[in-house]
Design a protein around this motif. Structure first.
Motif, PDB file in Angstrom:
ATOM      1  N   PHE A  17       0.853  -1.177   0.000  1.00  0.00           N
ATOM      2  CA  PHE A  17       0.000   0.000   0.000  1.00  0.00           C
ATOM      3  C   PHE A  17       0.896   1.235   0.000  1.00  0.00           C
ATOM      4  CE2 PHE A  17      -2.678  -3.111   2.421  1.00  0.00           C
ATOM      5  CZ  PHE A  17      -3.663  -3.257   1.455  1.00  0.00           C
ATOM      6  N   VAL A  18       0.408   2.301  -0.612  1.00  0.00           N
ATOM      7  CA  VAL A  18       1.172   3.546  -0.690  1.00  0.00           C
ATOM      8  C   VAL A  18       0.492   4.556   0.220  1.00  0.00           C
ATOM      9  CG1 VAL A  18       2.121   5.301  -2.218  1.00  0.00           C
ATOM     10  CG2 VAL A  18       1.681   2.990  -3.096  1.00  0.00           C
ATOM     11  N   VAL A  19       1.282   5.187   1.099  1.00  0.00           N
ATOM     12  CA  VAL A  19       0.730   6.183   2.020  1.00  0.00           C
ATOM     13  C   VAL A  19       1.590   7.443   1.965  1.00  0.00           C
ATOM     14  CG1 VAL A  19      -0.227   4.412   3.546  1.00  0.00           C
ATOM     15  CG2 VAL A  19       2.045   5.341   4.009  1.00  0.00           C
ATOM     16  N   SER A  20       0.987   8.544   2.363  1.00  0.00           N
ATOM     17  CA  SER A  20       1.684   9.822   2.368  1.00  0.00           C
ATOM     18  C   SER A  20       2.200  10.103   3.768  1.00  0.00           C
ATOM     19  CB  SER A  20       0.734  10.942   1.920  1.00  0.00           C
ATOM     20  OG  SER A  20       1.384  12.194   1.958  1.00  0.00           O
ATOM     21  N   ALA A  62      -2.229   9.929 -11.942  1.00  0.00           N
ATOM     22  CA  ALA A  62      -1.392  10.049 -10.746  1.00  0.00           C
ATOM     23  C   ALA A  62      -2.224   9.748  -9.492  1.00  0.00           C
ATOM     24  CB  ALA A  62      -0.803  11.449 -10.667  1.00  0.00           C
ATOM     25  N   VAL A  63      -1.567   9.162  -8.492  1.00  0.00           N
ATOM     26  CA  VAL A  63      -2.264   8.858  -7.249  1.00  0.00           C
ATOM     27  C   VAL A  63      -2.381  10.112  -6.388  1.00  0.00           C
ATOM     28  CG1 VAL A  63      -1.560   6.443  -7.236  1.00  0.00           C
ATOM     29  CG2 VAL A  63      -0.113   8.148  -6.114  1.00  0.00           C
ATOM     30  N   SER A  64      -3.348  10.091  -5.499  1.00  0.00           N
ATOM     31  CA  SER A  64      -3.550  11.189  -4.553  1.00  0.00           C
ATOM     32  C   SER A  64      -4.247  10.634  -3.325  1.00  0.00           C
ATOM     33  CB  SER A  64      -4.395  12.306  -5.195  1.00  0.00           C
ATOM     34  OG  SER A  64      -5.678  11.807  -5.565  1.00  0.00           O
ATOM     35  N   ASN A  65      -4.459  11.492  -2.337  1.00  0.00           N
ATOM     36  CA  ASN A  65      -5.176  11.050  -1.139  1.00  0.00           C
ATOM     37  C   ASN A  65      -6.585  10.592  -1.511  1.00  0.00           C
ATOM     38  OD1 ASN A  65      -2.917  11.976   0.195  1.00  0.00           O
ATOM     39  ND2 ASN A  65      -3.889  13.832   0.967  1.00  0.00           N
ATOM     40  N   ILE A  66      -7.000   9.454  -0.969  1.00  0.00           N
ATOM     41  CA  ILE A  66      -8.351   8.966  -1.211  1.00  0.00           C
ATOM     42  C   ILE A  66      -9.303   9.659  -0.244  1.00  0.00           C
ATOM     43  CG2 ILE A  66      -9.871   6.957  -1.121  1.00  0.00           C
ATOM     44  CD1 ILE A  66      -7.557   5.229  -1.972  1.00  0.00           C
ATOM     45  N   VAL A  67     -10.302  10.326  -0.789  1.00  0.00           N
ATOM     46  CA  VAL A  67     -11.269  11.054   0.030  1.00  0.00           C
ATOM     47  C   VAL A  67     -12.678  10.587  -0.351  1.00  0.00           C
ATOM     48  CG1 VAL A  67     -12.137  13.297   0.762  1.00  0.00           C
ATOM     49  CG2 VAL A  67      -9.729  13.050   0.083  1.00  0.00           C
ATOM     50  N   ALA A  76      -4.357   2.107  -4.441  1.00  0.00           N
ATOM     51  CA  ALA A  76      -3.233   1.775  -5.316  1.00  0.00           C
ATOM     52  C   ALA A  76      -2.286   0.789  -4.626  1.00  0.00           C
ATOM     53  CB  ALA A  76      -2.467   3.036  -5.698  1.00  0.00           C
ATOM     54  N   LEU A  77      -1.568   0.024  -5.427  1.00  0.00           N
ATOM     55  CA  LEU A  77      -0.515  -0.859  -4.939  1.00  0.00           C
ATOM     56  C   LEU A  77       0.787  -0.507  -5.638  1.00  0.00           C
ATOM     57  CD1 LEU A  77      -1.862  -4.540  -4.623  1.00  0.00           C
ATOM     58  CD2 LEU A  77      -1.486  -2.836  -2.839  1.00  0.00           C
ATOM     59  N   ALA A  78       1.896  -0.651  -4.899  1.00  0.00           N
ATOM     60  CA  ALA A  78       3.219  -0.407  -5.465  1.00  0.00           C
ATOM     61  C   ALA A  78       3.978  -1.721  -5.553  1.00  0.00           C
ATOM     62  CB  ALA A  78       3.998   0.589  -4.612  1.00  0.00           C
ATOM     63  N   SER A  79       4.599  -1.942  -6.705  1.00  0.00           N
ATOM     64  CA  SER A  79       5.447  -3.115  -6.896  1.00  0.00           C
ATOM     65  C   SER A  79       6.902  -2.677  -6.722  1.00  0.00           C
ATOM     66  CB  SER A  79       5.233  -3.704  -8.295  1.00  0.00           C
ATOM     67  OG  SER A  79       6.141  -4.757  -8.546  1.00  0.00           O
ATOM     68  N   ILE A  80       7.628  -3.340  -5.813  1.00  0.00           N
ATOM     69  CA  ILE A  80       9.030  -3.013  -5.533  1.00  0.00           C
ATOM     70  C   ILE A  80       9.851  -4.287  -5.656  1.00  0.00           C
ATOM     71  CG2 ILE A  80      10.634  -2.105  -3.812  1.00  0.00           C
ATOM     72  CD1 ILE A  80       8.330  -0.471  -2.674  1.00  0.00           C
ATOM     73  N   GLU A  81      10.835  -4.272  -6.542  1.00  0.00           N
ATOM     74  CA  GLU A  81      11.578  -5.487  -6.857  1.00  0.00           C
ATOM     75  C   GLU A  81      12.448  -5.962  -5.700  1.00  0.00           C
ATOM     76  OE1 GLU A  81      13.733  -4.899 -10.433  1.00  0.00           O
ATOM     77  OE2 GLU A  81      11.952  -4.731 -11.705  1.00  0.00           O
ATOM     78  N   THR A  92      16.947   1.058  -3.298  1.00  0.00           N
ATOM     79  CA  THR A  92      15.629   0.525  -3.613  1.00  0.00           C
ATOM     80  C   THR A  92      15.256   0.836  -5.057  1.00  0.00           C
ATOM     81  OG1 THR A  92      14.937   0.882  -1.314  1.00  0.00           O
ATOM     82  CG2 THR A  92      13.197   0.499  -2.938  1.00  0.00           C
ATOM     83  N   SER A  93      14.776  -0.162  -5.754  1.00  0.00           N
ATOM     84  CA  SER A  93      14.325   0.054  -7.128  1.00  0.00           C
ATOM     85  C   SER A  93      13.117   0.978  -7.132  1.00  0.00           C
ATOM     86  CB  SER A  93      13.971  -1.274  -7.796  1.00  0.00           C
ATOM     87  OG  SER A  93      12.895  -1.905  -7.122  1.00  0.00           O
ATOM     88  N   ALA A  94      12.914   1.675  -8.233  1.00  0.00           N
ATOM     89  CA  ALA A  94      11.813   2.635  -8.317  1.00  0.00           C
ATOM     90  C   ALA A  94      10.476   1.911  -8.184  1.00  0.00           C
ATOM     91  CB  ALA A  94      11.874   3.383  -9.640  1.00  0.00           C
ATOM     92  N   PRO A  95       9.638   2.302  -7.224  1.00  0.00           N
ATOM     93  CA  PRO A  95       8.324   1.654  -7.073  1.00  0.00           C
ATOM     94  C   PRO A  95       7.451   1.894  -8.302  1.00  0.00           C
ATOM     95  CG  PRO A  95       8.911   2.908  -5.102  1.00  0.00           C
ATOM     96  CD  PRO A  95       9.884   3.304  -6.169  1.00  0.00           C
ATOM     97  N   ALA A  96       6.782   0.847  -8.754  1.00  0.00           N
ATOM     98  CA  ALA A  96       5.839   0.950  -9.868  1.00  0.00           C
ATOM     99  C   ALA A  96       4.435   0.895  -9.288  1.00  0.00           C
ATOM    100  CB  ALA A  96       6.059  -0.175 -10.868  1.00  0.00           C
ATOM    101  N   ILE A  97       3.717   2.013  -9.374  1.00  0.00           N
ATOM    102  CA  ILE A  97       2.401   2.130  -8.743  1.00  0.00           C
ATOM    103  C   ILE A  97       1.307   1.892  -9.771  1.00  0.00           C
ATOM    104  CG2 ILE A  97       0.851   3.664  -7.479  1.00  0.00           C
ATOM    105  CD1 ILE A  97       3.292   5.089  -6.389  1.00  0.00           C
TER     106      ILE A  97
END
Length: 419
Positions: free
Chosen positions: A93-96, A141-146, A331-336, A355-360
């Motif tokens: 999960f991606v969080v701010s 692009a992802v943003s805060n879920i409201v 959203a989900l992020a894939s990190i190798e 860390t490899s670049a997260p793919a969201i």
């Protein structure tokens, strides 16, 4: 002689750290989606004691123990939490986090704040996509879920209605059983409800024929109809009691309602006499006239009464009018190489330069796992394994302390010879 002290001390330090790691694992036995750390040891560079063969090397001890997180799948447990979510497979999960820095977590014990923001248990905003007209765009692009907690779903005026009715073939024209009426409720553009009445009257001139008339109460109109029906016509049945005319290929009966007293827009409703497979909904069999079902596709205005996370990470809102709609998606992020990330507390991980670049993206795409709604992933700590490791590290610590005791005794013996 000093070498043996350093070697033993390195063993003590390494095993002490290893016990700390085991203790941390056991402390997080019930932490949502916690990934257990394994302990890795590495020997230090050996010193050469004369000669050039490997047999002349003596080790200098062990380096500090390293904790290596194991990103294995934790068990998925169903919960009663509407905002709980678990990841089955790869992904985070991606969080701010602070200063809008993106952090990553496997813990899906989310909540809604009073403003409708989907957040982690520690208050970070969950990232994803907000729906526009019930649809999300996972390529944006992802943003805060409201979640629009105070949002109102507009009323939908009725466009189609139907009634499953049987008319008694043994009815007598002009008799008490020669007339049958059934109400059908429709909704106008403002969400107002109106009851139409469909009245069937046995024809006095044809055996398999009934006349129909659709009416509305005068109180619902600005100008009373004076008894004039909104629509009228004739239904004819074949010898098997099936509707023959109007035929299925003909247009449905059009019912137009103009000048509603509540100020709503005029209504134009199609009365469908056939279902989607072409079978007539009105029949004539030798049974008492009656209606078994009515339907219409209009809905009154409604407010959000409940929001849940469904499989795939969709946030689905249920409204007070019985309707539901997608209001967002997680959203989900894939990190190798997730093992390169640093734990920053609160179940969150922070990428490093390694860390490899997260793919969201959306769950189930690009090698990402699935999101299971109203579920949580359990910790991967195995208490039996940790207790076995604890005993092993304690014995190693004790053995290294014995090396120190022995080296100290040898030093004392050497000093005694000098004396």
């Amino acid at each position: 002689m000093f070498t043996v002290f350093n070697t033993a001390l390195s063993g003590l330090n390494a095993n002490s750290t290893a016990i700390d790691i085991v203790g941390n694992n056991l402390a997080n036995l019930n932490t949502t989606a916690y990934k257990a750390d394994t302990v890795e040891f590495q020997d230090l560079m050996s010193q050469q004691l004369g000669g050039s063969s490997a047999s002349s090397q003596v080790g200098l001890g062990v380096s500090s123990a390293e904790s290596v997180p194991q990103y294995t799948q934790g068990s998925i447990t169903q919960t009663t939490g509407s905002y709980d979510a678990a990841i089955q497979g790869n992904g985070f999960f991606v969080v701010s986090g602070p200063n809008n820095q993106l952090l990553y977590t496997r813990a899906g014990d989310f909540t809604l704040d009073p403003g409708g923001h989907l957040q982690t248990a520690s208050g970070q905003d969950v990232q994803g996509w907000n729906a526009v007209s019930g649809a999300v765009d996972p390529n944006s692009a992802v943003s805060n879920i409201v979640v629009p907690l105070n949002g109102v779903r507009p009323a939908t005026a009725t466009a189609n209605m139907s009634a499953t009715v049987n008319l008694d073939s043994l009815a007598t024209a002009g008799g008490t059983n020669g007339t049958y009426s059934t109400p059908i409720q429709v909704i106008d553009s403002q969400g107002g409800s109106h009851t139409l009445t469909v009245t069937f009257t046995k024809s006095a001139t044809a055996t398999n024929q009934w006349d129909y008339a659709v009416t509305i109460p005068d109180a619902d109109l600005t100008t009373p109809s004076g008894g004039t029906p909104l629509a009228s016509g004739t239904l004819t049945f074949d010898g098997n009691g099936r509707l023959a005319t109007p035929a299925a290929t003909d247009a449905p009966v059009s019912v137009k309602i103009a000048g509603l007293a509540d100020g709503a827009s005029d209504l134009s409703v199609n009365w469908n006499l056939y279902n989607s497979s072409g079978s007539g909904l009105v029949t004539q069999f030798a049974q008492t006239s009656g209606v078994s079902a009515t339907s219409q596709d209009g809905f009154q205005a409604g407010q959000i009464s409940k929001v849940t996370i469904s499989n795939g990470g969709l946030l689905v809102a249920t409204y007070s009018n019985g309707q539901s709609a997608t209001v967002g998606q997680i959203a989900l992020a894939s990190i190798e190489n997730p093992g390169s990330m640093l734990s920053v507390g609160n179940n969150n991980l922070q990428p490093t330069v390694d860390t490899s670049a997260p793919a969201i993206g959306a769950a189930g795409s690009g090698g990402r796992g699935q999101i299971v709604g109203q579920s949580l992933e359990a910790s991967t700590v195995d208490i039996a394994t940790e207790f076995a490791n604890l005993m092993s590290f304690q014995q190693s610590y004790q053995a290294n302390s014995r090396v120190l005791t022995t080296a100290n005794q040898m030093t004392q013996d050497l000093i005694g010879l000098i004396r």
